[in-house]
Scaffold this active site. Sequence first.
Site, short mmCIF file in Angstrom:
data_model
loop_
_atom_site.label_atom_id
_atom_site.label_comp_id
_atom_site.label_asym_id
_atom_site.label_seq_id
_atom_site.Cartn_x
_atom_site.Cartn_y
_atom_site.Cartn_z
N VAL A 105 -12.90 -8.80 -7.52
CA VAL A 105 -13.56 -8.51 -5.97
C VAL A 105 -12.64 -7.63 -5.19
O VAL A 105 -11.41 -7.89 -5.08
CB VAL A 105 -13.88 -9.82 -5.45
CG1 VAL A 105 -14.57 -9.70 -4.10
CG2 VAL A 105 -14.77 -10.68 -6.42
N CYS A 106 -13.32 -6.99 -4.48
CA CYS A 106 -12.41 -5.91 -3.50
C CYS A 106 -11.33 -5.00 -4.04
O CYS A 106 -11.62 -4.68 -5.26
CB CYS A 106 -12.03 -7.07 -2.48
SG CYS A 106 -11.53 -6.22 -0.72
#
Length: 230
Positions: A105-106
Site C-alpha cells: 500500500v502507498c
Amino acid sequence: MSDSTPSIHIGFLLFPNVTQLDLTGPAQVLSRVPGAKVHLIWKNTEPVVTDVGFTINPTVSFAEAPTLDVLCVPGGLGMGDQLNDAETIAFLQRQGATARYVTSVCNGSLLLGAAGLLKGYKSACHWMWRQYLLQFGAEPVAARVVRDRNRLSGGGVTAGIDFGLTLAAELAGEELAKSLQLMFEYDPQPPFDCGSPEKAGSERVARVLALQEKRIKIVEEQIQRVALAL
C-alpha cells in the site's frame, strides 16, 4: 470461523514512522476474511511509533513470524530508512519468495522493489513516489489498485481500503467482499474533488511537492543506492 476453516496468515510489515492507515485500513478489512490470522511483524515486539505519534504493538517478530499466505508492506515517512535495512529486506525476500500474494500500500511498493520483488511487475504507488518504481524494474501504474499475477498493490494511503476489499474478494469471493464494504459503510463522498494530481491541478501539486522537497531528496538518494546494488 469453524474449526475446519483453513487459516490464512496475513502479515503486515510494521516499522517506525509507518503511515498507520496504510496498515490499519486493509488490516481491518482483511481481518474479516474467514480463516484470517493477521500478524503485525517487526524485528521485535516492542511498541512501534507511527508517523502520527501513537504506537502500534507488533504481534510477532521477524524470526518468529509464520510462513505467510499474504505479505503486505505499508508505506510512510519511515519507508526510506527501511530501504537500506538489511534485516527488513531479508525478511521481505524470505516471505515474498513463498507467499501466495505479495502486496503493498502507498510507497510500501518501493520496499518490495528494494527487495527485488517487483522486477517485471506492474505496481501502484502513492503519486509522489510512483516514478521511482522504474528504478527497481517495475512498471508504475496510476490506479487505486493494481494486480499483476500474484502482486497486488494499492495507491496512496486511503487506497489501502480499496486494496483490502479487492484482496478479500480474491481470498473469499466477491459476495463476501461486497458484504464487508457494506458492513464498513465504505461509501466515499469526499468534501473536495482534489484527491489526485490530475484533479488537484498543477499549482496545488507544486505546493505539496515543495513542502516535501527535503524529504524527497533524502529518499531519492536512498533509492538510488539500493537500485544500483540490485
